[in-house]
Motif scaffolding. Structure first.
Motif, PDB file in Angstrom:
ATOM      1  N   SER A  63       0.850  -1.178   0.000  1.00 10.46           N
ATOM      2  CA  SER A  63       0.000   0.000   0.000  1.00 10.46           C
ATOM      3  C   SER A  63       0.892   1.236   0.000  1.00 10.46           C
ATOM      4  CB  SER A  63      -0.974  -0.031   1.178  1.00 10.46           C
ATOM      5  OG  SER A  63      -0.286  -0.210   2.389  1.00 10.46           O
ATOM      6  N   ALA A  64       0.299   2.405   0.239  1.00  5.87           N
ATOM      7  CA  ALA A  64       1.015   3.664   0.024  1.00  5.87           C
ATOM      8  C   ALA A  64       2.323   3.744   0.801  1.00  5.87           C
ATOM      9  CB  ALA A  64       0.104   4.839   0.405  1.00  5.87           C
ATOM     10  N   ARG A  65       2.333   3.248   2.024  1.00  7.50           N
ATOM     11  CA  ARG A  65       3.536   3.357   2.842  1.00  7.50           C
ATOM     12  C   ARG A  65       4.684   2.541   2.246  1.00  7.50           C
ATOM     13  NH1 ARG A  65       1.029   5.127   7.958  1.00  7.50           N
ATOM     14  NH2 ARG A  65      -1.206   4.891   7.612  1.00  7.50           N
ATOM     15  N   GLY A  66       4.350   1.339   1.774  1.00  6.79           N
ATOM     16  CA  GLY A  66       5.364   0.518   1.147  1.00  6.79           C
ATOM     17  C   GLY A  66       5.858   1.101  -0.156  1.00  6.79           C
ATOM     18  N   TRP A  67       4.919   1.625  -0.975  1.00  7.90           N
ATOM     19  CA  TRP A  67       5.327   2.229  -2.247  1.00  7.90           C
ATOM     20  C   TRP A  67       6.210   3.450  -2.026  1.00  7.90           C
ATOM     21  CZ3 TRP A  67       5.383  -0.522  -6.277  1.00  7.90           C
ATOM     22  CH2 TRP A  67       4.367  -1.446  -6.578  1.00  7.90           C
ATOM     23  N   ARG A  68       5.967   4.205  -0.973  1.00  8.40           N
ATOM     24  CA  ARG A  68       6.816   5.373  -0.675  1.00  8.40           C
ATOM     25  C   ARG A  68       8.269   4.935  -0.504  1.00  8.40           C
ATOM     26  NH1 ARG A  68       6.715  10.192   2.412  1.00  8.40           N
ATOM     27  NH2 ARG A  68       8.846  10.976   2.474  1.00  8.40           N
ATOM     28  N   VAL A  69       8.476   3.856   0.223  1.00  8.38           N
ATOM     29  CA  VAL A  69       9.833   3.359   0.457  1.00  8.38           C
ATOM     30  C   VAL A  69      10.449   2.832  -0.838  1.00  8.38           C
ATOM     31  CG1 VAL A  69      11.148   1.531   1.611  1.00  8.38           C
ATOM     32  CG2 VAL A  69       9.477   2.892   2.903  1.00  8.38           C
ATOM     33  N   LEU A  70       9.692   2.047  -1.587  1.00 11.25           N
ATOM     34  CA  LEU A  70      10.220   1.519  -2.838  1.00 11.25           C
ATOM     35  C   LEU A  70      10.564   2.642  -3.807  1.00 11.25           C
ATOM     36  CD1 LEU A  70       7.825  -1.529  -3.293  1.00 11.25           C
ATOM     37  CD2 LEU A  70      10.227  -1.584  -2.575  1.00 11.25           C
ATOM     38  N   SER A  71       9.781   3.713  -3.808  1.00  8.28           N
ATOM     39  CA  SER A  71      10.100   4.876  -4.641  1.00  8.28           C
ATOM     40  C   SER A  71      11.376   5.546  -4.172  1.00  8.28           C
ATOM     41  CB  SER A  71       8.937   5.881  -4.622  1.00  8.28           C
ATOM     42  OG  SER A  71       7.777   5.328  -5.202  1.00  8.28           O
ATOM     43  N   ASP A  72      11.543   5.693  -2.859  1.00 16.55           N
ATOM     44  CA  ASP A  72      12.774   6.265  -2.309  1.00 16.55           C
ATOM     45  C   ASP A  72      14.001   5.520  -2.826  1.00 16.55           C
ATOM     46  OD1 ASP A  72      11.349   8.091  -0.819  1.00 16.55           O
ATOM     47  OD2 ASP A  72      11.744   7.137   1.122  1.00 16.55           O
ATOM     48  N   LEU A  73      13.887   4.197  -2.916  1.00 16.36           N
ATOM     49  CA  LEU A  73      15.027   3.345  -3.258  1.00 16.36           C
ATOM     50  C   LEU A  73      15.132   3.082  -4.758  1.00 16.36           C
ATOM     51  CD1 LEU A  73      14.771   0.730  -0.346  1.00 16.36           C
ATOM     52  CD2 LEU A  73      15.988   2.919  -0.403  1.00 16.36           C
ATOM     53  N   GLY A  74      14.235   3.654  -5.542  1.00 12.19           N
ATOM     54  CA  GLY A  74      14.283   3.476  -6.984  1.00 12.19           C
ATOM     55  C   GLY A  74      13.835   2.111  -7.460  1.00 12.19           C
ATOM     56  N   LEU A  75      12.978   1.451  -6.679  1.00 15.06           N
ATOM     57  CA  LEU A  75      12.583   0.076  -6.982  1.00 15.06           C
ATOM     58  C   LEU A  75      11.108  -0.061  -7.350  1.00 15.06           C
ATOM     59  CD1 LEU A  75      14.463  -1.697  -4.047  1.00 15.06           C
ATOM     60  CD2 LEU A  75      15.185  -1.543  -6.430  1.00 15.06           C
ATOM     61  N   ALA A  76      10.360   1.023  -7.317  1.00 14.88           N
ATOM     62  CA  ALA A  76       8.909   0.922  -7.503  1.00 14.88           C
ATOM     63  C   ALA A  76       8.551   0.346  -8.868  1.00 14.88           C
ATOM     64  CB  ALA A  76       8.266   2.289  -7.305  1.00 14.88           C
ATOM     65  N   GLU A  77       9.236   0.786  -9.917  1.00 14.35           N
ATOM     66  CA  GLU A  77       8.901   0.326 -11.265  1.00 14.35           C
ATOM     67  C   GLU A  77       9.131  -1.174 -11.402  1.00 14.35           C
ATOM     68  OE1 GLU A  77      10.120   1.199 -15.943  1.00 14.35           O
ATOM     69  OE2 GLU A  77      10.751   2.576 -14.357  1.00 14.35           O
ATOM     70  N   ALA A  78      10.263  -1.655 -10.897  1.00 11.33           N
ATOM     71  CA  ALA A  78      10.567  -3.086 -10.996  1.00 11.33           C
ATOM     72  C   ALA A  78       9.556  -3.916 -10.220  1.00 11.33           C
ATOM     73  CB  ALA A  78      11.982  -3.352 -10.489  1.00 11.33           C
ATOM     74  N   VAL A  79       9.148  -3.443  -9.049  1.00  9.50           N
ATOM     75  CA  VAL A  79       8.219  -4.203  -8.225  1.00  9.50           C
ATOM     76  C   VAL A  79       6.819  -4.194  -8.830  1.00  9.50           C
ATOM     77  CG1 VAL A  79       7.100  -4.317  -5.967  1.00  9.50           C
ATOM     78  CG2 VAL A  79       9.562  -3.875  -6.111  1.00  9.50           C
ATOM     79  N   ARG A  80       6.410  -3.070  -9.406  1.00 10.33           N
ATOM     80  CA  ARG A  80       5.063  -2.989  -9.957  1.00 10.33           C
ATOM     81  C   ARG A  80       4.844  -4.011 -11.069  1.00 10.33           C
ATOM     82  NH1 ARG A  80       1.606   0.979  -8.593  1.00 10.33           N
ATOM     83  NH2 ARG A  80       3.297   2.357  -7.962  1.00 10.33           N
ATOM     84  N   GLU A  81       5.913  -4.407 -11.739  1.00 13.11           N
ATOM     85  CA  GLU A  81       5.799  -5.382 -12.824  1.00 13.11           C
ATOM     86  C   GLU A  81       5.403  -6.772 -12.328  1.00 13.11           C
ATOM     87  OE1 GLU A  81       9.404  -5.377 -15.014  1.00 13.11           O
ATOM     88  OE2 GLU A  81       9.105  -3.371 -15.878  1.00 13.11           O
ATOM     89  N   ILE A  82       5.572  -7.038 -11.040  1.00 13.63           N
ATOM     90  CA  ILE A  82       5.249  -8.373 -10.514  1.00 13.63           C
ATOM     91  C   ILE A  82       4.041  -8.322  -9.577  1.00 13.63           C
ATOM     92  CG2 ILE A  82       7.640  -9.156 -10.738  1.00 13.63           C
ATOM     93  CD1 ILE A  82       7.863  -8.900  -7.649  1.00 13.63           C
ATOM     94  N   CYS A  83       3.263  -7.237  -9.646  1.00  8.90           N
ATOM     95  CA  CYS A  83       2.121  -7.048  -8.749  1.00  8.90           C
ATOM     96  C   CYS A  83       0.796  -7.239  -9.480  1.00  8.90           C
ATOM     97  CB  CYS A  83       2.140  -5.635  -8.160  1.00  8.90           C
ATOM     98  SG  CYS A  83       3.439  -5.337  -6.951  1.00  8.90           S
TER      99      CYS A  83
END
Length: 459
Positions: A63-83
């Motif tokens: 959810s939003a809190r997790g996505w905030r962290v993944l965005s901070d680390l530059g990983l949101a795009e890679a993770v969204r592909e497996i969601c």
């Protein structure tokens, strides 16, 4: 330079992270660019080398809190592909009806992701971060908070690894937490009365836009869509006590109990009998700890200090938020003692709140409201939310789609509960079906912010 810094051996890491799970990997990626070399110690083998999912739930919710962290680390795009995006939960009720509850009023989804694939992405990111070293097959026996140092054992024997800081990210059975307990910290570690089995569910018969659950009051079966097209299912029942419980039903009896409570999934899962007979039964453990830090050398994050029931889907998100909050505190001051104290103060109340909400959510899902009074409360709550959308935000929506503190979310919800009870006490159940204009007139003045909601005018 402190004497303890001079004593560190050449090549010693600045920071040791105990545990290479989801939160440990995130913490290391945050820390290394700011504070120098980080070594992650993990007792298990590298899961990317065929070690498997380590017995954990197949899916986790982002959810939003997790996505905030993944965005901070530059990983949101890679993770969204497996969601897989989920827009609500679908209750399949015992009378054969079904009902979908949206996760948000504006159509925002939460995201279901396979834990194992997410874990691999995070470990790859940690390994690619300059200064991070991953060491698997390393069992931490103890942590010296003062030096600080960790006593670690691998196939070559035991060694004492000195460092400047230690972060405990090693889960509910945390070896790192024991160091705080030895200094007087009070930790509550217990199994819930619930246990569960993971059940593979074929796709093609359920809407993939929602999670699905079948409540019976005594048990709950839930299924989450996976990128493969199949669903990850979980059967929840009491560990012990009267039937149905895992202690009183087994083998063919378990199949009979499942079929009686969940006829629809029973018809759709061809190998159900085999899965029920062979899949392990796992306990649900919760952890609460009144101390998370020690001076300027040590902090706990994630399940090591707040393992919670999984029913709100926020254990991982809360752990990720721990790491982000810790970094924010460290970025605000060069004084580690002050930063760790601020981190502990910020997070303990929030962790208590989401842990409480997660436990309560099981009973909301497993026991749909049947009594007339409970039904009246639920309907009136919904009507207030609909009439005052900027002032009353559904609890789940606040947790999943905002970064408002969990403690504030809980207080908001408790205020709304008190308001509903006060309105029903003053005007009776007929208010539930009253016109919008009458309900508005009966509701006391509200401020734009739910945090400052006053309900005394209805008493």
């Amino acid at each position: 330079m402190h004497a303890k810094d001079e004593a560190r051996t050449e090549g010693s890491p600045e920071i040791v992270v105990v545990g290479a799970g989801l939160v440990g990997a995130v913490a290391a990626v945050y820390l290394a660019p700011r504070f120098g070399p980080v070594t992650i110690l993990e007792k298990r083998a590298d899961p990317r080398r065929g070690a498997g999912g380590q017995g954990r739930s197949l899916t986790v919710m982002l959810s939003a809190r997790g996505w905030r962290v993944l965005s901070d680390l530059g990983l949101a795009e890679a993770v969204r592909e497996i969601c897989v995006p989920l827009h609500g939960r679908c209750a399949h009720l015992p009378d054969g009806s079904s009902h979908v509850t949206p996760y948000s009023r504006d159509g925002q989804p939460i995201w279901s992701v396979e834990r194992e694939r997410l874990h691999h992405i995070l470990l790859d990111a940690a390994e690619a971060t300059v200064g991070v070293r991953l060491r698997f097959g390393q069992r931490v026996h103890s942590v010296d908070l003062d030096e600080p140092a960790v006593l670690v054992e691998d196939r070559h024997g035991r060694q004492r690894l000195t460092c400047r800081r230690v972060l405990g990210c090693d889960g509910a059975h945390s070896a790192a937490r024991a160091a705080l307990a030895a200094r007087g910290a009070q930790a509550e570690v217990r199994n819930l009365e619930l246990a569960y089995q993971e059940i593979d569910v074929p796709g093609g018969w359920l809407d993939r836009r929602t999670m699905h659950y079948w409540p019976t009051g005594d048990a709950l079966f839930a299924a989450f869509p996976m990128p493969s097209g199949e669903f990850s299912g979980s059967l929840f029942m009491r560990r012990e006590g009267p039937a149905p419980s895992y202690a009183t039903v087994e083998g063919q009896d378990l199949l009979k109990v499942f079929a009686a409570g969940f006829p629809e999934p029973t018809a759709a899962i061809p190998d159900l009998a085999e899965q029920l007979a062979t899949r392990s039964v796992s306990s649900l453990m919760v952890v609460r700890c009144d101390r998370w830090v020690w001076r300027d050398t040590f902090a706990l994050l994630g399940d090591s200090c707040h393992a919670m029931a999984p029913f709100m889907g926020h254990g991982m998100n809360c752990g990720f938020e721990d790491a982000r909050t810790l970094i924010a505190c460290l970025d605000s001051t060069e004084d580690w003692t002050a930063a760790l104290a601020a981190y502990e103060k910020s997070r303990t109340e929030d962790a208590d709140a989401i842990s409480y909400l997660s436990y309560q959510h099981y009973y909301i899902m497993a026991n749909p409201p049947q009594e007339e009074t409970a039904h009246a409360k639920g309907v009136l709550r919904k009507r207030l939310v609909d009439l005052f959308p900027d002032r009353f935000v559904p609890l789940y929506e606040q947790c999943a789609f905002t970064e408002e503190s969990y403690a504030s979310v809980l207080r908001n919800d408790q205020r709304l509960d008190r308001l509903v009870e006060s309105l029903l006490g003053r005007y009776g159940a007929e208010l539930v079906t009253a016109s919008d204009s009458r309900l508005r007139a009966c509701t006391p003045p509200l401020t734009p912010n739910t945090v400052t909601l006053e309900d005394s005018g209805c008493s």
